[in-house]
Design an enzyme around this catalytic site. Structure first.
Site, PDB file in Angstrom:
ATOM      1  CB  CYS A 123      -9.720   0.727   5.893  1.00  0.00           C
ATOM      2  SG  CYS A 123      -7.951   0.758   6.290  1.00  0.00           S
ATOM      3  CB  CYS A 125      -5.676   3.923   4.420  1.00  0.00           C
ATOM      4  SG  CYS A 125      -6.531   2.821   3.288  1.00  0.00           S
ATOM      5  CE  LYS A 199      -5.047  -4.618   3.080  1.00  0.00           C
ATOM      6  NZ  LYS A 199      -5.902  -3.465   3.299  1.00  0.00           N
ATOM      7  CE  LYS A 252      -6.374  -6.160  -0.413  1.00  0.00           C
ATOM      8  NZ  LYS A 252      -6.767  -4.967   0.240  1.00  0.00           N
ATOM      9  CB  SER A 278      -5.521  -2.896  -7.759  1.00  0.00           C
ATOM     10  OG  SER A 278      -4.458  -2.793  -6.819  1.00  0.00           O
ATOM     11  CE1 TYR A 317     -10.943  -3.015  -7.821  1.00  0.00           C
ATOM     12  CE2 TYR A 317      -9.255  -4.723  -7.668  1.00  0.00           C
ATOM     13  CZ  TYR A 317      -9.912  -3.636  -7.130  1.00  0.00           C
ATOM     14  OH  TYR A 317      -9.539  -3.163  -5.895  1.00  0.00           O
TER      15      TYR A 317
HETATM   16  C1  PBG Z   1      -7.455  -0.356   2.429  1.00  0.00           C
HETATM   17  C2  PBG Z   1      -7.412  -1.324   1.313  1.00  0.00           C
HETATM   18  C3  PBG Z   1      -6.403  -1.552   0.355  1.00  0.00           C
HETATM   19  C4  PBG Z   1      -6.915  -2.489  -0.534  1.00  0.00           C
HETATM   20  C5  PBG Z   1      -8.183  -2.838  -0.076  1.00  0.00           C
HETATM   21  N1  PBG Z   1      -8.458  -2.121   1.058  1.00  0.00           N
HETATM   22  C6  PBG Z   1      -5.084  -0.911   0.181  1.00  0.00           C
HETATM   23  C7  PBG Z   1      -4.013  -1.087   1.144  1.00  0.00           C
HETATM   24  O1  PBG Z   1      -4.103  -1.811   2.140  1.00  0.00           O
HETATM   25  O2  PBG Z   1      -2.996  -0.409   0.926  1.00  0.00           O
HETATM   26  C8  PBG Z   1      -6.214  -3.022  -1.762  1.00  0.00           C
HETATM   27  C9  PBG Z   1      -7.116  -3.497  -2.846  1.00  0.00           C
HETATM   28  C10 PBG Z   1      -6.480  -3.739  -4.155  1.00  0.00           C
HETATM   29  O3  PBG Z   1      -5.253  -3.592  -4.351  1.00  0.00           O
HETATM   30  O4  PBG Z   1      -7.230  -4.068  -5.070  1.00  0.00           O
HETATM   31  N2  PBG Z   1      -6.599  -0.612   3.494  1.00  0.00           N
END
Ligand code: PBG
Length: 327
Positions: A123, A125, A199, A252, A278, A317
């Site tokens: 990714c 970001c 996602k 997810k 998370s 985690y």
């Molecule tokens: C990157 C990404 C994210 C997560 C995994 N890959 C964040 C998002 O999309 O904002 C989230 C993982 C988590 O919350 O544990 N795009």
């Protein structure tokens, strides 16, 4: 026959009987532990605590190798790497830098612990200065097609560094196909793709964005991630990823999406990974710290429920704690 001949409690009467008829198993070999690797020094011993995720740390390159050794010794199947680069730019060029933090971490881990699988999050970001998952157009929306090439380049750089699987999490249309073509063209036809297919644009990612410093500078991700209200659309996303060449698919977040773990599994017939994200982790940790929940029992119940819903693999985690509890 029903009551009184039938008594459901008969098979619950002892640990032995309950074990005999238990339908679902959870083991460390199904777990993937996400790790945050930073290019910065990373505090004492190369480890820096993350306020929103008690027990999770940002790791320096040296610390990530030590962590990988511990993870492998616990029987956990894989780590999933997220990078925190020293610098960010408009296009997120740190993502495909051959000397980038994730690329260096892959090499170091594979050298030290070759049997531990290394999965990479593909990714942009964490690498863009605006925090969005792709390239921006003039009007500040994410340009899908222009992003594909950058994602494919990133995935190839991970494979070249030694990644065992690549996992695109950006939610651009066509990214699985773009990555598959580029991997095949560059000699990595044996590298599997774990697609973050379903996602959702979720509030449960809050603690992660703090950990990975990847919150969007403006706006949100609803223009590319799924609407939490849409289940049929999630299944369609997963089926499209199958068509494009995904080897595994992901749902997810996990906890509020058990229905989709089940449906995606049924529809795709592929191995399904559930990402226990998370926010789900932070809720349990906060409640346990306050004395409201028994952490061990809660975590094992959550992980079992994800397996029962149909997850083959669980990204969590809690992996190290759970692996110890399951020994
Ligand atoms: C990157 C990404 C994210 C997560 C995994 N890959 C964040 C998002 O999309 O904002 C989230 C993982 C988590 O919350 O544990 N795009």
């Amino acid at each position: 026959m029903a009551f009184p001949q039938t008594r459901m409690r008969r098979l619950r009467a002892s640990a032995g009987l309950r074990g005999l008829v238990r339908e679902t198993d959870v083991r460390a070999g199904q777990f993937v532990l996400p790790l945050f690797v930073t290019e910065a020094e990373g505090g004492a011993g190369g480890r820096e605590a993350i306020a929103t995720m008690p027990g999770v740390e940002r790791l320096s390159l040296a610390a990530v190798v030590a962590e990988a050794q511990e993870v492998a010794a616990l029987g956990i199947a894989a780590v999933m790497l997220f990078g925190l680069p020293a610098e960010k730019d408009e296009h997120g060029s740190g993502a495909w830098d051959p000397e980038g933090v994730v690329q260096l971490a892959i090499q170091a881990i594979k050298r030290a612990v070759p049997e531990l699988l290394v999965i990479t999050d593909v990714c942009l970001c964490e690498y863009t200065d605006h925090g969005h998952c792709g390239v921006l157009r003039e009007d500040a929306t994410v340009d899908n097609d222009a992003t594909l090439e950058l994602l494919a380049r990133t995935a190839v750089s991970h494979a070249r560094a030694g990644a065992d699987l690549v996992a695109p999490s950006d939610m651009m249309d066509g990214r699985v196909r773009a990555i598959r073509e580029e991997l095949d063209g560059e000699g990595f036809s044996d590298t599997p793709i774990l697609a973050y297919s379903a996602k959702f644009a979720s509030a449960f990612y809050g603690p992660f964005r703090e950990a990975a410093d990847s919150a969007p500078a403006f706006g949100d991700r609803r223009g590319y991630q799924l609407d939490p209200a849409n289940g049929r659309e999630a299944v369609r996303e997963a089926l499209l990823d199958v068509q494009e060449g995904a080897d595994m698919v992901m749902v997810k977040p996990a906890l509020a999406y058990g229905d989709l773990i089940r449906e995606v599994k049924r529809a795709t017939r592929l191995p399904v990974a559930a990402y226990n994200v998370s926010g789900e982790y932070a809720m349990v940790k906060a409640a346990a710290a306050a004395g409201y929940l028994d952490e061990r029992a809660t975590v094992l119940e959550i992980l079992t429920s994800l397996r029962r819903a149909g997850a083959d693999t669980i990204i969590t985690y809690h992996a190290k704690d759970a692996a110890r509890w399951l020994r």
